[in-house]
Motif scaffolding. Structure first.
Motif, PDB file in Angstrom:
ATOM      1  N   VAL A 149      -5.802   2.510   3.147  1.00 20.82           N
ATOM      2  CA  VAL A 149      -5.838   1.362   2.240  1.00 20.82           C
ATOM      3  C   VAL A 149      -5.332   0.101   2.953  1.00 20.82           C
ATOM      4  O   VAL A 149      -5.942  -0.969   2.874  1.00 20.82           O
ATOM      5  CB  VAL A 149      -4.997   1.651   0.977  1.00 20.82           C
ATOM      6  CG1 VAL A 149      -4.942   0.435   0.086  1.00 20.82           C
ATOM      7  CG2 VAL A 149      -5.568   2.846   0.222  1.00 20.82           C
ATOM      8  N   THR A 161      -5.602  -1.846  -4.510  1.00 22.49           N
ATOM      9  CA  THR A 161      -5.171  -0.668  -3.741  1.00 22.49           C
ATOM     10  C   THR A 161      -5.219   0.590  -4.614  1.00 22.49           C
ATOM     11  O   THR A 161      -5.629   1.653  -4.143  1.00 22.49           O
ATOM     12  CB  THR A 161      -3.736  -0.822  -3.173  1.00 22.49           C
ATOM     13  OG1 THR A 161      -2.809  -0.992  -4.258  1.00 22.49           O
ATOM     14  CG2 THR A 161      -3.627  -1.983  -2.215  1.00 22.49           C
ATOM     15  N   SER A 180       0.838  -1.205   0.000  1.00 28.54           N
ATOM     16  CA  SER A 180       0.000   0.000   0.000  1.00 28.54           C
ATOM     17  C   SER A 180       0.871   1.252   0.000  1.00 28.54           C
ATOM     18  O   SER A 180       0.514   2.267  -0.605  1.00 28.54           O
ATOM     19  CB  SER A 180      -0.916   0.031   1.221  1.00 28.54           C
ATOM     20  OG  SER A 180      -1.642  -1.163   1.308  1.00 28.54           O
TER      21      SER A 180
END
Lengths: 477, 112
Positions: free
Chosen positions: A134, A154, A59
């Motif tokens: 995220v 993501t 992420s």
């Protein structure tokens, strides 16, 4: 007002103290994502610890990249209309931000006499929020999500769900752009009454929690859920992670003041108080229900308290913060059992901790908001302070809009990816362990008889063979 | 010759070892074991979800002795390992046909 402050109110100037705090706070918040990796990593089984940590780490890789390209612009660029979305192209690649100076955040209690911060400091501070939002989602789909699909997710989720929500909640009028988001400024059906969400209870925690629920429903339960024991494999990692989260969270909340002063200090204390009582609340529920004070309970209580105080930290008094924490700790401790009752496998309780905790904090503002809070006299009082039901209604409208938006859109994204790329590894791979299947690694080498033999350098196999032939030829010659 | 095997509570290992040493036993093999008898295992709770752990940690002690010593060694072990509470373990004896000391090749009682 002195002549000096009159002068500075008109001409934006960079305040080095505010800038130093904002940049330091950004670094603190970035530290939360590795913290989350530990927190989540410890809670899964030995065979999937690396994948769990990688879902947080990737992420950082993807969201950090798209933030520079279009993410920042989408969240904080010029509003495209009704406070719903920033223009993703106007600040693409951050090309206008380098020389910008951002002033104060009126809705967050700043005043015109407060010096501004460089635009890039704000960019830095906001990206770390996007990253952790995220990463939080990944806890719902532990042990079983295809890593490539998660990586693609993501990027899409940040673009379609997080950046718009961040625009709604964090884009104040006249700060980074002339017009900002509807939740921050009371647009659309809020009729001019902005919801209070100081550091992102809605945009981050309710958002991530609702998304986690949607993904857990799309990709289904882990093999053996509810039958096989799926105990945390390393609670010491969980405790380290919770500690890192707590540490970084002071940057998250107190940093959201974007200035180094009374507001940040007050928020810092509220963040501490709520976290402490949340730990106690969770542990008390456990002691009565299960008979023991567990370390996982203490760590979870800490996170639940931090989640709940995030939206509320500026607008409640220190006593209010203690109440928010205690309520969040107790309610989240009870809520984590939901997945067994309702039969969805939100593996690491993203719903029970982040969605429920976020709702508790966001809604309690409607009851506990006070003019004696760090946010000060501009605060609209909540129900308990004689403010009536107005603020509670506004808070609920903001919270449930984000919840529904996030759940629906995430479900669609998840479903589309599941039907095209596939969101799950095979059952065989899942049982053998996702670390091996997706990353060709194992978290721990216990040095047993079966730890492997012989090291192959496969990209150079061919070369080796050729080299071997040459030497053979020489020998023969 | 006999092989005496004892499954005891881990915290009793030192006492059993000392008791065997003072009886004159010169060697033993110790390994970690897990299992359950009548008391079954224990339960653990994680965020309110309860897990039953069937197997309780135990220690397995193995001693090779001459036939005439077997009875006394069993008594020594039982005495040293006893707490009187549930889960104290078991001790048993089985006949051994032959023993060889790997270093010297000695066999039988001299190899003990």
């Amino acid at each position: 007002m002195s002549l000096h402050s009159l002068a500075t109110a008109d001409v934006p100037f960079i305040d080095s103290g505010n800038t130093a705090w904002t940049i330091a706070a950004a670094a603190l918040v970035l530290f939360m994502t590795p913290g989350l990796a530990f927190f989540y990593g410890g809670m899964v089984r030995t065979k999937s610890v690396l994948n769990m940590m990688m879902m947080s780490f990737i992420s950082m890789g993807t969201v950090g990249t798209v933030w520079v390209l279009w993410g920042y612009s989408e969240a904080f660029g010029p509003d495209l209309g009704h406070g719903l979305l920033g223009n993703p192209f106007s600040e693409f690649g951050l090309h206008h931000v380098m020389t910008a100076i951002y002033g104060y955040v009126p809705a967050a209690g700043g005043s015109a006499a407060t010096g501004g911060i460089p635009g890039m400091a704000f960019v830095a501070f906001q990206v770390v929020f996007a990253i952790i939002a995220v990463a939080l989602v990944s806890g719902a789909i532990a042990d079983r999500a295809k890593f490539t699909t998660w990586t693609v997710f993501t990027v899409i989720w940040a673009t379609v769900v997080y950046f718009p929500a961040a625009h709604w909640v964090f884009a104040f009028n006249g700060y980074a752009a002339k017009a900002g988001g509807w939740i921050a400024n009371g647009g659309l059906f809020l009729h001019g009454h902005g919801a209070y969400d100081f550091a992102g209870g809605t945009a981050i925690h309710i958002n991530a929690g609702a998304a986690g629920l949607a993904l857990a429903l799309v990709i289904g339960k882990r093999v053996g859920f509810g039958k096989d024991p799926m105990r945390p494999h390393n609670l010491t990692l969980v405790m380290i992670g919770a500690g890192m989260l707590w540490f970084g969270w002071f940057g998250f909340n107190a940093g959201s003041a974007l200035s180094a002063g009374t507001l940040a200090a007050g928020v810092w204390v509220n963040t501490l108080g709520a976290t402490c009582t949340a730990m106690l609340g969770w542990l008390l529920v456990e002691k009565f229900r299960d008979g023991h004070f567990t370390s996982l309970g203490a760590a979870s209580g800490v996170v639940a308290g931090l989640v709940a105080i995030t939206p509320a930290c500026a607008t409640v008094t220190p006593i209010g913060a203690l109440i928010v924490g205690l309520a969040a700790g107790a309610i989240c401790a009870l809520a984590v059992g939901l997945k067994f009752k309702l039969g969805f496998d939100d593996s690491l309780d993203v719903v029970g901790v982040h969605l429920v905790g976020g709702l508790v904090g966001t809604l309690l503002i409607g009851l506990l908001a006070s003019k004696s809070s760090p946010n000060g006299s501009g605060t609209r009082d909540g129900l308990f302070y004689g403010g009536g039901f107005l603020q509670l209604g506004v808070q609920a409208a903001a919270a449930f809009t984000v919840l529904i938006f996030s759940f629906v859109v995430t479900y669609i994204i998840g479903y589309a990816l599941h039907k095209t790329m596939g969101f799950r590894i095979s059952q065989e791979e899942e049982i053998a362990g996702i670390d091996q299947a997706e990353h060709a690694e194992t978290g721990y080498d216990f040095g047993n008889l079966f730890s492997g033999s012989r090291i192959g350098h496969h990209p150079s196999h061919e070369q080796d063979a050729r080299h071997h032939d040459e030497t053979q030829e020489k020998v023969e010659a | 010759m006999k092989l005496v095997t004892a499954i005891v509570k881990p915290f009793k290992l030192d006492e059993v070892k000392e008791a065997l040493e003072s009886y004159g036993i010169t060697g033993m093999t110790v390994s970690e074991a897990s299992g359950y008898g009548r008391q079954r295992g224990h339960s653990e709770v994680y965020r309110g979800a309860e897990y039953t752990v069937d197997f309780v940690p135990k220690v397995r002690i193995e001693v090779l002795v001459e036939d005439m010593d077997a009875g006394s060694v069993v008594d020594v072990m039982v005495k040293a390992a006893q707490t009187g509470r549930i889960g104290d373990g078991k001790v048993w004896t089985v006949p051994v046909e032959d023993v060889v000391r790997v270093r010297t090749g000695e066999k039988g009682a001299t190899a003990l």
